[in-house]
Motif scaffolding. Structure first.
Motif, PDB file in Angstrom:
ATOM      1  N   VAL A 287       0.858  -1.175   0.000  1.00  0.00           N
ATOM      2  CA  VAL A 287       0.000   0.000   0.000  1.00  0.00           C
ATOM      3  C   VAL A 287       0.899   1.231   0.000  1.00  0.00           C
ATOM      4  O   VAL A 287       1.562   1.541   0.988  1.00  0.00           O
ATOM      5  CB  VAL A 287      -0.926   0.024   1.236  1.00  0.00           C
ATOM      6  CG1 VAL A 287      -1.735   1.318   1.264  1.00  0.00           C
ATOM      7  CG2 VAL A 287      -1.863  -1.181   1.224  1.00  0.00           C
ATOM      8  N   GLN A 288       0.933   1.930  -1.130  1.00  0.00           N
ATOM      9  CA  GLN A 288       1.738   3.146  -1.202  1.00  0.00           C
ATOM     10  C   GLN A 288       1.057   4.307  -0.472  1.00  0.00           C
ATOM     11  O   GLN A 288       1.727   5.117   0.166  1.00  0.00           O
ATOM     12  CB  GLN A 288       1.970   3.542  -2.662  1.00  0.00           C
ATOM     13  CG  GLN A 288       2.815   2.580  -3.465  1.00  0.00           C
ATOM     14  CD  GLN A 288       3.193   3.171  -4.813  1.00  0.00           C
ATOM     15  OE1 GLN A 288       3.363   4.380  -4.952  1.00  0.00           O
ATOM     16  NE2 GLN A 288       3.335   2.319  -5.819  1.00  0.00           N
ATOM     17  N   TYR A 289      -0.273   4.346  -0.585  1.00  0.00           N
ATOM     18  CA  TYR A 289      -1.020   5.437   0.053  1.00  0.00           C
ATOM     19  C   TYR A 289      -2.445   4.973   0.315  1.00  0.00           C
ATOM     20  O   TYR A 289      -3.044   4.264  -0.501  1.00  0.00           O
ATOM     21  CB  TYR A 289      -1.030   6.677  -0.852  1.00  0.00           C
ATOM     22  CG  TYR A 289      -1.692   7.883  -0.224  1.00  0.00           C
ATOM     23  CD1 TYR A 289      -1.047   8.631   0.762  1.00  0.00           C
ATOM     24  CD2 TYR A 289      -2.972   8.275  -0.613  1.00  0.00           C
ATOM     25  CE1 TYR A 289      -1.656   9.735   1.344  1.00  0.00           C
ATOM     26  CE2 TYR A 289      -3.584   9.380  -0.042  1.00  0.00           C
ATOM     27  CZ  TYR A 289      -2.922  10.105   0.940  1.00  0.00           C
ATOM     28  OH  TYR A 289      -3.529  11.192   1.510  1.00  0.00           O
ATOM     29  N   PHE A 290      -2.976   5.349   1.471  1.00  0.00           N
ATOM     30  CA  PHE A 290      -4.330   4.945   1.846  1.00  0.00           C
ATOM     31  C   PHE A 290      -5.003   6.146   2.498  1.00  0.00           C
ATOM     32  O   PHE A 290      -4.901   6.367   3.698  1.00  0.00           O
ATOM     33  CB  PHE A 290      -4.275   3.767   2.825  1.00  0.00           C
ATOM     34  CG  PHE A 290      -5.584   3.036   2.976  1.00  0.00           C
ATOM     35  CD1 PHE A 290      -5.887   1.954   2.164  1.00  0.00           C
ATOM     36  CD2 PHE A 290      -6.510   3.422   3.927  1.00  0.00           C
ATOM     37  CE1 PHE A 290      -7.087   1.262   2.298  1.00  0.00           C
ATOM     38  CE2 PHE A 290      -7.711   2.754   4.073  1.00  0.00           C
ATOM     39  CZ  PHE A 290      -8.005   1.667   3.257  1.00  0.00           C
ATOM     40  N   GLY A 291      -5.657   6.967   1.675  1.00  0.00           N
ATOM     41  CA  GLY A 291      -6.238   8.190   2.206  1.00  0.00           C
ATOM     42  C   GLY A 291      -7.518   8.576   1.506  1.00  0.00           C
ATOM     43  O   GLY A 291      -8.057   7.820   0.690  1.00  0.00           O
ATOM     44  N   ALA A 292      -8.016   9.768   1.839  1.00  0.00           N
ATOM     45  CA  ALA A 292      -9.223  10.318   1.237  1.00  0.00           C
ATOM     46  C   ALA A 292      -8.854  11.510   0.368  1.00  0.00           C
ATOM     47  O   ALA A 292      -7.895  12.236   0.657  1.00  0.00           O
ATOM     48  CB  ALA A 292     -10.210  10.743   2.313  1.00  0.00           C
ATOM     49  N   ALA A 293      -9.606  11.714  -0.706  1.00  0.00           N
ATOM     50  CA  ALA A 293      -9.409  12.903  -1.522  1.00  0.00           C
ATOM     51  C   ALA A 293      -9.637  14.138  -0.668  1.00  0.00           C
ATOM     52  O   ALA A 293     -10.494  14.139   0.230  1.00  0.00           O
ATOM     53  CB  ALA A 293     -10.373  12.893  -2.698  1.00  0.00           C
ATOM     54  N   PRO A 294      -8.876  15.199  -0.876  1.00  0.00           N
ATOM     55  CA  PRO A 294      -8.973  16.394  -0.020  1.00  0.00           C
ATOM     56  C   PRO A 294     -10.395  16.921   0.112  1.00  0.00           C
ATOM     57  O   PRO A 294     -11.115  17.073  -0.877  1.00  0.00           O
ATOM     58  CB  PRO A 294      -8.073  17.401  -0.749  1.00  0.00           C
ATOM     59  CG  PRO A 294      -7.101  16.568  -1.512  1.00  0.00           C
ATOM     60  CD  PRO A 294      -7.869  15.357  -1.934  1.00  0.00           C
ATOM     61  N   GLY A 295     -10.804  17.159   1.353  1.00  0.00           N
ATOM     62  CA  GLY A 295     -12.088  17.771   1.635  1.00  0.00           C
ATOM     63  C   GLY A 295     -13.283  16.862   1.547  1.00  0.00           C
ATOM     64  O   GLY A 295     -14.429  17.328   1.660  1.00  0.00           O
ATOM     65  N   THR A 296     -13.075  15.543   1.371  1.00  0.00           N
ATOM     66  CA  THR A 296     -14.224  14.648   1.188  1.00  0.00           C
ATOM     67  C   THR A 296     -14.561  13.823   2.426  1.00  0.00           C
ATOM     68  O   THR A 296     -15.648  13.242   2.486  1.00  0.00           O
ATOM     69  CB  THR A 296     -13.979  13.683   0.026  1.00  0.00           C
ATOM     70  OG1 THR A 296     -12.892  12.792   0.343  1.00  0.00           O
ATOM     71  CG2 THR A 296     -13.667  14.444  -1.255  1.00  0.00           C
ATOM     72  N   LEU A 297     -13.661  13.727   3.393  1.00  0.00           N
ATOM     73  CA  LEU A 297     -13.902  12.870   4.558  1.00  0.00           C
ATOM     74  C   LEU A 297     -14.856  13.541   5.532  1.00  0.00           C
ATOM     75  O   LEU A 297     -14.617  14.653   6.004  1.00  0.00           O
ATOM     76  CB  LEU A 297     -12.583  12.552   5.264  1.00  0.00           C
ATOM     77  CG  LEU A 297     -12.667  11.588   6.449  1.00  0.00           C
ATOM     78  CD1 LEU A 297     -13.142  10.217   5.989  1.00  0.00           C
ATOM     79  CD2 LEU A 297     -11.324  11.469   7.141  1.00  0.00           C
ATOM     80  N   LYS A 298     -15.970  12.853   5.832  1.00  0.00           N
ATOM     81  CA  LYS A 298     -16.947  13.335   6.799  1.00  0.00           C
ATOM     82  C   LYS A 298     -17.260  12.226   7.804  1.00  0.00           C
ATOM     83  O   LYS A 298     -17.341  11.053   7.430  1.00  0.00           O
ATOM     84  CB  LYS A 298     -18.247  13.761   6.120  1.00  0.00           C
ATOM     85  CG  LYS A 298     -18.174  15.052   5.322  1.00  0.00           C
ATOM     86  CD  LYS A 298     -19.567  15.476   4.869  1.00  0.00           C
ATOM     87  CE  LYS A 298     -19.531  16.834   4.171  1.00  0.00           C
ATOM     88  NZ  LYS A 298     -20.914  17.287   3.810  1.00  0.00           N
ATOM     89  N   VAL A 299     -17.443  12.611   9.062  1.00  0.00           N
ATOM     90  CA  VAL A 299     -17.870  11.674  10.096  1.00  0.00           C
ATOM     91  C   VAL A 299     -19.078  12.277  10.802  1.00  0.00           C
ATOM     92  O   VAL A 299     -18.957  13.285  11.495  1.00  0.00           O
ATOM     93  CB  VAL A 299     -16.763  11.385  11.128  1.00  0.00           C
ATOM     94  CG1 VAL A 299     -17.249  10.352  12.134  1.00  0.00           C
ATOM     95  CG2 VAL A 299     -15.495  10.902  10.444  1.00  0.00           C
ATOM     96  N   ALA A 300     -20.236  11.684  10.601  1.00  0.00           N
ATOM     97  CA  ALA A 300     -21.455  12.134  11.270  1.00  0.00           C
ATOM     98  C   ALA A 300     -21.767  11.160  12.396  1.00  0.00           C
ATOM     99  O   ALA A 300     -22.018   9.974  12.142  1.00  0.00           O
ATOM    100  CB  ALA A 300     -22.617  12.188  10.285  1.00  0.00           C
ATOM    101  N   VAL A 301     -21.730  11.636  13.643  1.00  0.00           N
ATOM    102  CA  VAL A 301     -21.974  10.786  14.813  1.00  0.00           C
ATOM    103  C   VAL A 301     -23.351  11.098  15.370  1.00  0.00           C
ATOM    104  O   VAL A 301     -23.691  12.263  15.611  1.00  0.00           O
ATOM    105  CB  VAL A 301     -20.900  11.004  15.905  1.00  0.00           C
ATOM    106  CG1 VAL A 301     -21.175  10.107  17.107  1.00  0.00           C
ATOM    107  CG2 VAL A 301     -19.511  10.720  15.347  1.00  0.00           C
ATOM    108  N   TYR A 302     -24.156  10.062  15.582  1.00  0.00           N
ATOM    109  CA  TYR A 302     -25.519  10.224  16.059  1.00  0.00           C
ATOM    110  C   TYR A 302     -25.661   9.655  17.465  1.00  0.00           C
ATOM    111  O   TYR A 302     -25.397   8.464  17.693  1.00  0.00           O
ATOM    112  CB  TYR A 302     -26.503   9.540  15.107  1.00  0.00           C
ATOM    113  CG  TYR A 302     -26.390  10.069  13.693  1.00  0.00           C
ATOM    114  CD1 TYR A 302     -27.009  11.255  13.326  1.00  0.00           C
ATOM    115  CD2 TYR A 302     -25.633   9.398  12.746  1.00  0.00           C
ATOM    116  CE1 TYR A 302     -26.893  11.752  12.038  1.00  0.00           C
ATOM    117  CE2 TYR A 302     -25.511   9.893  11.451  1.00  0.00           C
ATOM    118  CZ  TYR A 302     -26.141  11.065  11.111  1.00  0.00           C
ATOM    119  OH  TYR A 302     -26.010  11.562   9.837  1.00  0.00           O
ATOM    120  N   ASN A 303     -26.059  10.539  18.385  1.00  0.00           N
ATOM    121  CA  ASN A 303     -26.347  10.133  19.767  1.00  0.00           C
ATOM    122  C   ASN A 303     -25.167   9.441  20.449  1.00  0.00           C
ATOM    123  O   ASN A 303     -25.344   8.697  21.404  1.00  0.00           O
ATOM    124  CB  ASN A 303     -27.576   9.226  19.798  1.00  0.00           C
ATOM    125  CG  ASN A 303     -28.778   9.871  19.129  1.00  0.00           C
ATOM    126  OD1 ASN A 303     -29.185  10.972  19.491  1.00  0.00           O
ATOM    127  ND2 ASN A 303     -29.335   9.207  18.132  1.00  0.00           N
TER     128      ASN A 303
END
Length: 363
Positions: A287-303
């Motif tokens: 694995v050379q790189y394991f990431g997200a495209a810039p500005g696309t990662l979101k984490v929505a936490v509920y309760n």
């Protein structure tokens, strides 16, 4: 109009029937030797009352799509021909900054989702053109967690008339619902084509539950995602049964609620485990790189106990006996549930990104 209403009632009943029959399926066999979540009651608890509520909401969504098809965009766009059904359809969504729709290989926010749905069903589909709005038998699943978050997954079997021509829509669909003020609202959608030949056999008020932003829970989920990436990176090419693959699998909460949609196919717990062990333990050599495209990662936490992580992947992989520097750009949904103090994955949905890649290579 009477005929349309009868059809809508039949569609709603069809959804409820599929939901009931699916909930009676026996527990699938689990192959994992590493999963530590089997004893968690939350992973396997059924929540029958809440499941019925979600299915009823889904039936109401189908009803409004059916009755409003081709009747206009809505929201007063034509005061002489309003489309109350499109307005009602949109009311089933919980729009906020964390709302994400992945559809047709692209990503949309709240505004984009609303425009898509009003345009498609209100203006593109012919009046009365929803001939069928159902799930392929046996594919509809409703997984409820903590009584207030529900993940509805299915393979669609839609038949739509557009310009007098019949269009069959068979997609893998994920709909994430959150209960707020006693109502179930959609806060995430992920649609991707199904490509399994022969798998489709047609039969003729207030703000939503606002995700925690910058919370401890959000940071815990991101840390878990980081640990998953580390297991994949360190375990690449180390073998199907390596300690790294065992660790990767331990981040999943397997059971009959678990579903993976990937590469146009649907997998249960055993299928997901096999796929991940084989891909990262045997097929990928580095694995050379394991990431997200810039500005696309979101984490929505509920309760504080359910989290939806969405992003556009930017993975760069070397394939054993194959190409090096293979780039993987997928739209990815990962649903996590907190159980016994740990965050575990209970659903994955991966689909090809069809948009423009306009960011620099990360390495």
């Amino acid at each position: 109009m009477k005929t349309k209403r009868v059809l809508a009632v039949m569609i709603t009943s069809l959804f409820l029937l599929y939901g009931c029959s699916n909930s009676d399926e026996s527990m699938e066999g689990l192959a994992s030797k590493a999963s530590e979540s089997r004893g968690s009651s939350e992973i396997h608890r059924e929540y029958p009352k809440e499941k019925r509520e979600v299915l009823a909401t889904f039936g109401a969504i189908a009803t409004n799509i059916t009755l409003g098809a081709g009747e206009g965009y809505g929201i007063g766009s034509d005061p002489y021909n309003p489309n109350e059904y499109m307005d009602q359809l949109i009311s089933f969504h919980a729009y906020d900054d964390n709302f994400v729709e992945f559809n047709n290989g692209l990503s949309y926010d709240s505004e984009g989702n609303e425009a898509n749905e009003r345009t498609l069903f209100g203006t593109i589909v012919d009046p009365g053109g929803v001939q069928k709005f159902a799930a392929v038998p046996g594919t509809l699943k409703v997984a409820v967690y903590y009584g207030n978050v529900a993940n509805l997954t299915f393979i669609s079997d839609f038949e739509l008339l557009i310009g007098g021509e019949l269009h069959i829509v068979n997609n893998l669909i994920t709909l994430l619902f959150v209960k707020t003020d006693g109502e179930w609202k959609m806060n995430h959608e992920h649609h991707s084509p199904v490509n399994v030949e022969g798998s489709i056999e047609s039969e003729t008020g207030s703000n939503p539950s606002v995700p925690d932003l910058g919370s401890v829970a959000q940071q815990e989920v991101l840390a878990t995602f980081g640990a998953i990436a580390e297991s994949i990176t360190l375990g690449a090419g180390k073998g199907y049964d390596s300690e790294y693959m065992d660790q990767l699998i331990s981040f999943h909460a397997y059971g009959r609620k678990f579903t993976e949609f990937n590469n146009g196919e649907s997998f249960d717990s055993a299928g997901n485990e096999h796929n991940e062990r084989q891909l990262f333990g045997e097929v990928v050599s580095k694995v050379q790189y394991f990431g997200a495209a810039p500005g696309t990662l979101k984490v929505a936490v509920y309760n504080g106990n359910v989290a939806n992580l969405t992003f556009l992947s930017d993975f760069i992989l070397d394939i054993k006996d194959g190409p090096t520097g293979h780039r993987v750009n997928n739209l990815i949904t990962l649903l996590f549930v907190k159980t016994k103090g740990e965050w575990k994955m209970v659903h994955e949905h991966h689909s090809d990104y069809m948009g423009k890649i306009d960011w620099e290579y990360p390495i």
